[in-house]
Design a protein around this motif. Structure first.
Motif, mmCIF file in Angstrom:
data_model
loop_
_atom_site.group_PDB
_atom_site.id
_atom_site.type_symbol
_atom_site.label_atom_id
_atom_site.label_comp_id
_atom_site.label_asym_id
_atom_site.label_seq_id
_atom_site.Cartn_x
_atom_site.Cartn_y
_atom_site.Cartn_z
ATOM 1 N N GLN A 1 0.808 -1.214 0.000
ATOM 2 C CA GLN A 1 0.000 0.000 0.000
ATOM 3 C C GLN A 1 0.844 1.267 0.000
ATOM 4 O O GLN A 1 0.393 2.305 -0.499
ATOM 5 N N ASN A 2 2.059 1.206 0.553
ATOM 6 C CA ASN A 2 2.894 2.405 0.674
ATOM 7 C C ASN A 2 4.089 2.396 -0.271
ATOM 8 O O ASN A 2 4.980 3.243 -0.141
ATOM 9 N N SER A 3 4.122 1.470 -1.202
ATOM 10 C CA SER A 3 5.287 1.370 -2.089
ATOM 11 C C SER A 3 5.394 2.550 -3.049
ATOM 12 O O SER A 3 6.496 2.872 -3.509
ATOM 13 N N ASP A 4 4.276 3.212 -3.358
ATOM 14 C CA ASP A 4 4.331 4.346 -4.287
ATOM 15 C C ASP A 4 5.226 5.472 -3.770
ATOM 16 O O ASP A 4 5.849 6.182 -4.563
ATOM 17 N N SER A 5 5.259 5.644 -2.452
ATOM 18 C CA SER A 5 6.062 6.737 -1.894
ATOM 19 C C SER A 5 7.545 6.558 -2.163
ATOM 20 O O SER A 5 8.308 7.532 -2.115
ATOM 21 N N LEU A 6 7.989 5.346 -2.472
ATOM 22 C CA LEU A 6 9.390 5.089 -2.790
ATOM 23 C C LEU A 6 9.605 4.859 -4.285
ATOM 24 O O LEU A 6 10.542 5.398 -4.870
ATOM 25 N N LEU A 7 8.727 4.070 -4.896
ATOM 26 C CA LEU A 7 8.914 3.764 -6.323
ATOM 27 C C LEU A 7 8.736 4.992 -7.197
ATOM 28 O O LEU A 7 9.383 5.120 -8.236
ATOM 29 N N LEU A 8 7.861 5.917 -6.779
ATOM 30 C CA LEU A 8 7.543 7.087 -7.606
ATOM 31 C C LEU A 8 7.963 8.391 -6.954
ATOM 32 O O LEU A 8 7.429 9.452 -7.289
ATOM 33 N N ALA A 9 8.907 8.339 -6.038
ATOM 34 C CA ALA A 9 9.381 9.559 -5.376
ATOM 35 C C ALA A 9 10.127 10.443 -6.379
ATOM 36 O O ALA A 9 10.953 9.960 -7.162
ATOM 37 N N GLN A 10 9.811 11.746 -6.363
ATOM 38 C CA GLN A 10 10.478 12.691 -7.261
ATOM 39 C C GLN A 10 11.861 13.033 -6.698
ATOM 40 O O GLN A 10 11.972 13.557 -5.596
ATOM 41 N N PRO A 11 12.930 12.739 -7.418
ATOM 42 C CA PRO A 11 14.272 13.011 -6.903
ATOM 43 C C PRO A 11 14.723 14.436 -7.221
ATOM 44 O O PRO A 11 14.160 15.115 -8.088
ATOM 45 N N GLY A 12 15.734 14.875 -6.524
ATOM 46 C CA GLY A 12 16.408 16.098 -6.921
ATOM 47 C C GLY A 12 17.436 15.772 -8.001
ATOM 48 O O GLY A 12 17.878 14.637 -8.134
ATOM 49 N N TYR A 13 17.799 16.751 -8.806
ATOM 50 C CA TYR A 13 18.778 16.472 -9.854
ATOM 51 C C TYR A 13 19.574 17.726 -10.176
ATOM 52 O O TYR A 13 19.179 18.849 -9.887
#
Length: 625
Positions: free
Chosen positions: A67-79
């Motif tokens: 249920q909470n995997s989206d917060s890691l799989l789709l986290a917006q990174p800095g670049y």
């Protein structure tokens, strides 16, 4: 009364009257009274039942991961743009570092003196980016397929996929659980969850990823719903709530452990596989987890019920000779009856049941919908409170600390909310606890929307910094209170629905409330897709819904220490009771005393009616003579 009307044999089954649905005559009162007759014969909440409850707790940890995997799989990174400079027209722009905050906004840090317009033009022209993921992963979905700049909308669509799959799964699997049984839905959902979940890790583009995540959410909904229903139907009235809360705590434990699991996996594909693979253990449920006996008896499947009763009594070492209420002889007499299954659609013809489920759907939608408003407000204020720096390492460390702070703050608030629900519901009951948490949610929302605008309006005209500091601190405080109470509202609405919905349609009723919760959670990616435009109106609408819910909660019955309803007529019997106990032994005072009651039996004997009847009698006499 509703129950009297439903049980009456005077109402023709083909002609429902005044919103009542005529049901067929019950097969047996003893077999219908599961909690009072059948459960004691099986040994009550015995050793075997406790083992089954333990089996429903184990998958809760894996569900918390998924249920909470989206917060890691789709986290917006800095670049950061790797090139020394980017050419925009006839100008050369210095490289720009972007730090993405947890609430979806993005902050640009310029290594030079270029203007903001130049930064916007150079943002999408950089083809060689150096990503910095602050969540323990070396690579996730966003960095793998460069879902930044003009492709950011694909991330929100991917977030939609899992939630929309959950919504459709709750609706469809709930109906199937009522028609084919809880165990077949659970096993089929587990098998397809393994297929689609593992295939997600092999996705070759974001379109394939989003499509497979939809089906993964669909199957995950079947697992969540079937386990929830079976857990409720196994427990006795005194243990239903605590057994459900333990499962919630285990799911929250999965949420807390997920970042550590991501740090060990390092790659999003490995993380996805590690999250899905433990569901293989649930295939063994085919052999060790039986069908719900309560559902078998409610749907008149007495052949299967008989074998399951013998199996449970043997496991619990119950002496079947002491059958005081004659369960087995009654079951033998009913073996010739055909199974009778009910669809959730029949709820529409009831008088009270559909109102109760509708109220809980609105409560669930409001609780999970406004939860995002509070979460966004809290994270926005915390991010604004941080100090900007022009050092890349400091930017990255700041983003790392903010992600973990926000993630564990939200998880901690959810744990505190579940802890507070236990004594609150135990003391005030389901309806009283739900009403209290809804009032807290409404107060936090209204104070955050209105009260903060008044702080310092009259006393802090000249001290702008102090005014902003006070506003920020009060906003964070109200957001935490709102998240705390709204999480309790959503969770308690789901549990409340599982208790007051009859066994024959419990899967469909619970699916409606869970789908409403999914619609509430769906507002978060919708707001992110529109770049938080209309956020204030979004919060105002949900704040108004909390006020409506406070009134509607008073219409609900109280289900604490009550037996679960088995048929639709039993569900109609759950009538609204006073919020406070009556003064004299539960008797409601009459509006008129017996001496003041008058006889109105001749109210239709008006002079005109009397004259007409006289003329009719005279005509009959003349005709007969």
């Amino acid at each position: 009364m509703a129950v009297e009307r439903l049980d009456s044999e005077e109402v023709h089954p083909e002609f429902p009257e005044n919103g009542f649905v005529a049901t067929e005559k019950a097969s047996s009162g003893v077999l219908r009274e599961y909690d009072e007759s059948v459960a004691p014969y099986l040994g009550g909440f015995g050793k075997y039942q406790k083992q089954l409850i333990l089996l429903t707790w184990i998958p809760a940890l894996f569900i918390g991961y998924s249920q909470n995997s989206d917060s890691l799989l789709l986290a917006q990174p800095g670049y950061t743009c790797k090139s020394a400079a980017v050419s925009v027209g006839n100008r050369t722009i210095n490289p720009v570092s972007y730090v993405n905050t947890t609430n979806g906004s993005r902050t640009a840090y310029v290594h030079g003196n270029d203007s903001s317009n130049d930064i916007k033009n150079a943002d999408c022209l950089c083809n060689d980016r150096k990503y910095n993921i602050s969540i323990g992963l070396v690579q996730n979905v966003v960095t793998k397929w460069n879902l930044v700049c003009d492709s950011t909308w694909k991330v929100h669509i991917a977030k939609f996929s899992l939630l929309v799959g959950l919504i459709f799964g709750y609706l469809v699997m709930g109906v199937l659980a009522d028609w084919f049984g809880r165990q077949p839905v659970l096993i089929i959902s587990v098998i397809f969850m393994l297929i689609f979940g593992l295939t997600v890790a092999l996705s070759v583009n974001v379109t394939m990823f989003s499509t497979l995540r939809f089906f993964e959410g669909f199957c995950l909904a079947g697992i969540i719903l079937s386990l929830y229903v079976m857990r409720i139907e196994i427990c006795d009235p005194g243990n239903r709530f605590m057994m459900t809360m333990v499962a919630s705590f285990i799911a929250l434990l999965g949420q807390l452990l997920l970042p550590g699991l991501a740090a060990l996996c390092r790659d999003w594909q490995v993380l996805q596989a590690v999250i899905i693979c433990p569901f293989i253990l649930m295939i063994a449920f085919i052999c060790i987890f039986p069908e719900s006996l309560r559902w078998l008896l409610a749907t008149q499947q007495y052949e299967k019920s008989k074998s399951l009763i013998l199996h449970i009594t043997k496991k619990n070492s119950v002496d079947t000779e002491t059958d005081v209420k004659e369960i087995m002889p009654e079951l033998e007499r009913e073996l010739t009856k055909k199974p009778k299954k009910t669809c959730i659609v029949k709820m529409v013809g009831t008088r009270n049941l559909w109102k109760n489920i509708l109220v809980l759907c609105v409560n669930s939608l409001t609780g999970f919908g406004i939860h995002h408003c509070f979460a966004r407000s809290m994270m926005k204020n915390k991010w604004e409170n941080t100090t900007a720096s022009h050092n890349n390492d400091i930017h990255n460390n700041m983003m790392l600390s903010n992600f973990y702070a926000d993630y564990y703050t939200m998880a901690g608030i959810a744990v505190a909310s579940c802890l507070a629900m236990c004594p609150a519901v135990g003391f005030m009951g389901r309806r009283g606890g739900l009403l209290m948490f809804m009032i807290l949610t409404a107060l936090a929302s209204l104070l955050q929307l209105g009260f903060l605008n008044l702080i310092g309006k009259y006393n802090l005209h000249h001290d702008t910094d102090l005014k902003e500091t006070i506003n920020r601190k009060f906003s964070i405080a109200f957001s935490i209170i709102g998240m705390f109470s709204s999480h309790a509202v959503g969770s308690l609405s789901i549990f409340f629905c599982a208790e007051i919905t009859p066994t024959v349609i419990r899967g469909g009723g619970l699916g409606l409330v869970l789908a409403s919760a999914g619609f509430g959670m769906l507002t978060a990616p919708i707001m992110e897709l529109h770049n938080q435009k209309g956020y204030f109106l979004h919060h105002v609408i949900f704040a108004c819904c909390t006020l409506i819910c406070i009134i509607c909660i008073l219409l609900l019955p109280e289900s604490r220490h009550q037996n679960l309803p088995e048929t639709i007529s039993d569900g109609e019997g759950y009538m609204r009771q006073p919020l406070l106990p009556p003064k004299k032994g539960g008797e409601q005072p009459l509006l008129l005393t017996n001496s003041e009651l008058k006889d109105y039996s001749g109210i239709h004997e008006t002079p005109v009616r009397h004259a007409a009847s006289s003329e009719s009698n005279t005509a009959n006499v003349v005709k007969s003579s």
